[in-house]
Design a protein around this motif. Structure first.
Motif, short mmCIF file in Angstrom:
data_model
loop_
_atom_site.label_atom_id
_atom_site.label_comp_id
_atom_site.label_asym_id
_atom_site.label_seq_id
_atom_site.Cartn_x
_atom_site.Cartn_y
_atom_site.Cartn_z
N ASN A 1 41.21 28.89 -5.80
CA ASN A 1 42.04 28.10 -4.89
C ASN A 1 43.12 28.93 -4.21
O ASN A 1 43.91 28.41 -3.42
CB ASN A 1 42.70 26.94 -5.64
N PHE A 2 43.14 30.23 -4.52
CA PHE A 2 44.15 31.12 -3.94
C PHE A 2 43.51 32.02 -2.88
O PHE A 2 42.47 32.65 -3.13
CB PHE A 2 44.79 31.98 -5.04
N GLU A 3 44.14 32.08 -1.73
CA GLU A 3 43.64 32.95 -0.66
C GLU A 3 43.62 34.40 -1.11
O GLU A 3 42.72 35.16 -0.75
CB GLU A 3 44.52 32.79 0.59
N SER A 4 44.60 34.79 -1.91
CA SER A 4 44.68 36.18 -2.37
C SER A 4 43.46 36.56 -3.20
O SER A 4 43.01 37.71 -3.15
CB SER A 4 45.95 36.39 -3.19
N TYR A 5 42.90 35.61 -3.95
CA TYR A 5 41.69 35.89 -4.74
C TYR A 5 40.54 36.28 -3.82
O TYR A 5 39.83 37.25 -4.07
CB TYR A 5 41.32 34.67 -5.59
N HIS A 6 40.36 35.51 -2.75
CA HIS A 6 39.26 35.78 -1.83
C HIS A 6 39.49 37.06 -1.04
O HIS A 6 38.54 37.78 -0.71
CB HIS A 6 39.06 34.57 -0.90
#
Length: 292
Positions: A253-258
């Motif tokens: 759910n985190f943009e940083s993960y993607h």
């Protein structure tokens, strides 16, 4: 009988009883499988899939699902999931890799989904090596990425230590399951009781490919400090990726993960000429003395 002796015996009996219960019930506490009927049909919107069944030498069946990217494939991600449900639910995460041009293979451990067989750490390791061997028959190892999520991180580390994949990605990994469970039962002899010690840290020592560790700073189940510790096991090959505010089950759910995943999957590592950097420059701790 003296009161103190009677109390000691009572405590000892309770302790032994709890130890026996932990030994025989740990499978039920550790694994939360979702079983699927043999005729269940997998269906994912906008995803092309193919189902596989692999027979093991002891007569078990390992069920797996392959997701295909649109266009030419860059390789395959062997995704080893967590301890709950089945690939029916985990399949929705395949899009995070197919969108980058990778095939994704997910398998259910014994007793999960449509997979059968008596479960043990040794049996699961053997099953996953069999799956890996089948992948090697279809492609070269430099096109295989191992991705281990939570429980699957230990098995992924073991596979990487025994083979030569392109890279190993660990998502919310544990140092060892013995360490994780010790937080909840600190006074029990878990090193003797655990059927699934899964010593990730031991296996990481022998991994020879790039290692990427992804962990959220707010993970309550497996603390972030675990990955900091793991990153020091094989530091020359390891890169730690931090998801600020991420928990154990919500990194997607985190943009940083993607963004991190994009960086891991698509960026070509560059060789740095350290002689052109400040690597040998030492910060002075003492002020310079003025000349007279």
């Amino acid at each position: 009988m003296a009161y103190w002796l009677s109390s000691i015996i009572t405590v000892l009996v309770i302790y032994i009883a709890i130890s026996i219960a932990l030994y025989y019930l740990q499978d039920y506490m550790l694994f939360k499988p979702e079983k699927l009927p043999i005729d269940f049909q997998f269906d994912y919107e906008n995803q092309e899939t193919k189902e596989y069944n692999l027979e093991t030498r002891d007569g078990a069946t390992i069920n797996g699902l392959r997701f295909f990217p649109k266009g030419e494939s860059k390789g395959v991600v062997l995704y080893l999931k967590g301890n709950s449900k089945s690939i029916k639910g985990w399949g929705k995460f395949a899009v995070d890799f197919t969108r980058h041009g990778y095939n994704v293979l997910m398998v259910d451990y014994r007793g999960f989904g449509k997979s059968t067989g008596r479960r043990s750490q040794k049996a699961i390791k053997r099953d996953l090596q069999l799956v890996y061997n089948k992948l090697k028959e279809q492609t070269t190892e430099d096109r295989i990425i191992l991705y281990g999520r939570s429980l699957g991180s230990g098995f992924a580390a073991k596979l990487a230590s025994m083979n030569h994949p392109k890279m190993l990605v660990l998502d919310a990994p544990y140092y060892s399951l013995t360490k994780v469970t010790a937080r909840y039962a600190p006074f029990m002899p878990l090193s003797l009781l655990l059927k699934y010690p899964l010593p990730t840290y031991k296996w990481l020592k022998y991994v020879q490919c790039p290692i990427h560790i992804i962990h959220g700073t707010h993970d309550k189940l497996i603390p972030f400090k675990t990955s900091i510790k793991l990153s020091k096991v094989n530091p020359k090959l390891t890169k730690l990726h931090t998801v600020i505010g991420g928990g154990h089950k919500n990194l997607n759910n985190f943009e940083s993960y993607h963004t991190m995943l994009d960086d891991i999957l698509n960026k070509i590592p560059k060789t740095i000429d350290l002689q052109t950097t400040s690597i040998n420059v030492i910060h002075s701790s003492k002020p310079n003395k003025k000349k007279a």
